[in-house]
Scaffold this active site. Structure first.
Site, PDB file in Angstrom:
ATOM      1  N   MET A 249     -12.099   4.201  -0.242  1.00  0.00           N
ATOM      2  CA  MET A 249     -12.728   4.381   1.076  1.00  0.00           C
ATOM      3  C   MET A 249     -13.420   5.732   1.047  1.00  0.00           C
ATOM      4  SD  MET A 249      -9.561   2.862   3.253  1.00  0.00           S
ATOM      5  CE  MET A 249      -8.460   3.070   1.863  1.00  0.00           C
TER       6      MET A 249
ATOM      7  N   GLY B  81       1.239  -2.422   4.058  1.00  0.00           N
ATOM      8  CA  GLY B  81       1.740  -1.048   3.996  1.00  0.00           C
ATOM      9  C   GLY B  81       2.981  -0.902   4.834  1.00  0.00           C
TER      10      GLY B  81
ATOM     11  N   HIS C 281      -1.236  -1.217  -4.299  1.00  0.00           N
ATOM     12  CA  HIS C 281      -2.500  -0.935  -3.621  1.00  0.00           C
ATOM     13  C   HIS C 281      -2.592   0.575  -3.338  1.00  0.00           C
ATOM     14  CE1 HIS C 281      -5.927  -2.168  -1.074  1.00  0.00           C
ATOM     15  NE2 HIS C 281      -5.514  -1.251  -0.208  1.00  0.00           N
TER      16      HIS C 281
ATOM     17  N   SER D 105       0.843  -1.198   0.000  1.00  0.00           N
ATOM     18  CA  SER D 105       0.000   0.000   0.000  1.00  0.00           C
ATOM     19  C   SER D 105       0.874   1.242   0.000  1.00  0.00           C
ATOM     20  CB  SER D 105      -0.896   0.018   1.235  1.00  0.00           C
ATOM     21  OG  SER D 105      -1.440   1.324   1.376  1.00  0.00           O
TER      22      SER D 105
ATOM     23  N   MET E 193     -11.464  -6.388   5.189  1.00  0.00           N
ATOM     24  CA  MET E 193     -10.623  -5.506   6.011  1.00  0.00           C
ATOM     25  C   MET E 193     -10.287  -6.205   7.320  1.00  0.00           C
ATOM     26  SD  MET E 193     -10.111  -2.799   4.234  1.00  0.00           S
ATOM     27  CE  MET E 193      -9.146  -1.947   5.492  1.00  0.00           C
TER      28      MET E 193
ATOM     29  N   ASP F  51      -6.615  -6.843   4.074  1.00  0.00           N
ATOM     30  CA  ASP F  51      -5.991  -5.521   4.150  1.00  0.00           C
ATOM     31  C   ASP F  51      -5.987  -5.004   5.578  1.00  0.00           C
ATOM     32  OD1 ASP F  51      -5.071  -2.956   3.690  1.00  0.00           O
ATOM     33  OD2 ASP F  51      -6.805  -2.321   2.503  1.00  0.00           O
ATOM     34  N   GLY F  52      -4.777  -4.805   6.095  1.00  0.00           N
ATOM     35  CA  GLY F  52      -4.605  -4.166   7.397  1.00  0.00           C
ATOM     36  C   GLY F  52      -3.868  -5.033   8.394  1.00  0.00           C
TER      37      GLY F  52
ATOM     38  N   MET G 159      -8.903   7.902   0.265  1.00  0.00           N
ATOM     39  CA  MET G 159      -9.733   8.276   1.421  1.00  0.00           C
ATOM     40  C   MET G 159     -10.257   9.686   1.233  1.00  0.00           C
ATOM     41  SD  MET G 159      -7.455   6.796   4.554  1.00  0.00           S
ATOM     42  CE  MET G 159      -6.575   5.233   4.427  1.00  0.00           C
TER      43      MET G 159
ATOM     44  N   ASP H  19      -4.699   3.484  -1.672  1.00  0.00           N
ATOM     45  CA  ASP H  19      -5.741   3.754  -0.679  1.00  0.00           C
ATOM     46  C   ASP H  19      -6.306   5.157  -0.846  1.00  0.00           C
ATOM     47  OD1 ASP H  19      -6.014   1.390   0.957  1.00  0.00           O
ATOM     48  OD2 ASP H  19      -3.951   1.747   1.617  1.00  0.00           O
TER      49      ASP H  19
ATOM     50  N   HIS I 245      -8.372   1.023  -3.890  1.00  0.00           N
ATOM     51  CA  HIS I 245      -9.286   0.740  -2.776  1.00  0.00           C
ATOM     52  C   HIS I 245      -9.973   2.048  -2.392  1.00  0.00           C
ATOM     53  CE1 HIS I 245      -9.480  -0.450   1.814  1.00  0.00           C
ATOM     54  NE2 HIS I 245     -10.672  -0.345   1.264  1.00  0.00           N
TER      55      HIS I 245
END
Ligand code: DX5
Ligand code: ZN
Length: 221
Positions: free
Chosen positions: A68, A203, A33, A8, A142, A181-182, A37, A35, A66
């Protein structure tokens, strides 16, 4: 199954993003990836389509976007035209709008000739996205609440991964991509793969490493 690692770029230094992308590619990353937001669906704001457009020419790797964000349907055009290879959207953001919004958004993504996926938060049953599994190229579970990198992996999500893989097998798609993810680390990667996830987002684990290639390889093996 073919295990893929998706670092990420949330954990990268945004002032030298181009260098980070090239480094990820030579270090053996399988996807990038991204992210996205919006400061509403999640607290922080990261970047939009312009980032995807700028990194697109720097790598041959698929860009895994992704989203969000609230109202994801309004943004698909921008990310598709910027060069995303796959776009994933949150069940929770779609559900707020209507019962059919997720399906419509996935169909819209596919209309651009790119891959699509549905995402569920750690506290949302994976069964909620079973009705759209047939439309999805990938599902994303997630393993932290979205918003920030560097959080701790929520182990209860492993059970959901198992259910997702079982459902993919049952519906005739044993090779379907299931992404997690996470909080993925070299320590928990084995358990994650054992329950059936084959795309691992990482990440901080990748960006904090002093040997990116070795870390990516160790997550994969
Ligand atoms: C969380 C993001 C993740 C996260 C991963 O909101 O969707 O992609 O940045 O970062 P780590 O691997 O540090 O948890
Ligand atoms: Zn993500």
């Amino acid at each position: 199954m073919n295990i893929k690692i998706a670092p990420s770029i949330l954990s990268a230094d945004f002032s030298v993003m181009g260098e980070a992308i090239k480094k990820l590619e030579i270090s053996g990353a399988d996807l990038i990836h991204c992210d996205v937001m919006d400061g509403s669906f999640v607290e922080p704001i990261t970047f939009g389509g312009q980032m995807v457009k700028n990194i697109r020419p720097l790598t041959k790797l698929p860009l895994d976007v992704h989203l969000m964000i609230e109202h994801p349907k309004t943004q698909i055009k921008f990310f598709a035209e910027a060069g995303a290879d796959i776009i994933t959207v949150h069940y929770e953001a779609c559900k707020k709008i209507s019962d059919t919004y997720l399906k419509e958004t996935l169909e819209l993504i596919k209309s651009y000739g790119i891959k699509c996926g549905a995402v569920v938060n750690p506290d949302v049953p994976v069964e909620n996205i079973f009705p759209v599994f047939g439309l999805c190229d990938m599902v994303l579970l997630m393993s932290v609440f979205p918003g920030y990198g560097g959080q701790k992996f929520i182990p209860e999500v492993l059970e959901k991964v198992k259910k997702a893989r079982e459902y993919a097998v049952k519906t005739g798609r044993p090779e379907m991509d299931i992404e997690i993810d996470g909080g993925v680390t070299e320590e928990n990667a084995k358990a994650i793969k054992e329950v059936g996830a084959n795309v691992l987002v990482a990440g901080s684990t990748v960006f904090k490493s002093s040997d990116m290639a070795a870390t990516i390889l160790s997550l994969k093996k």
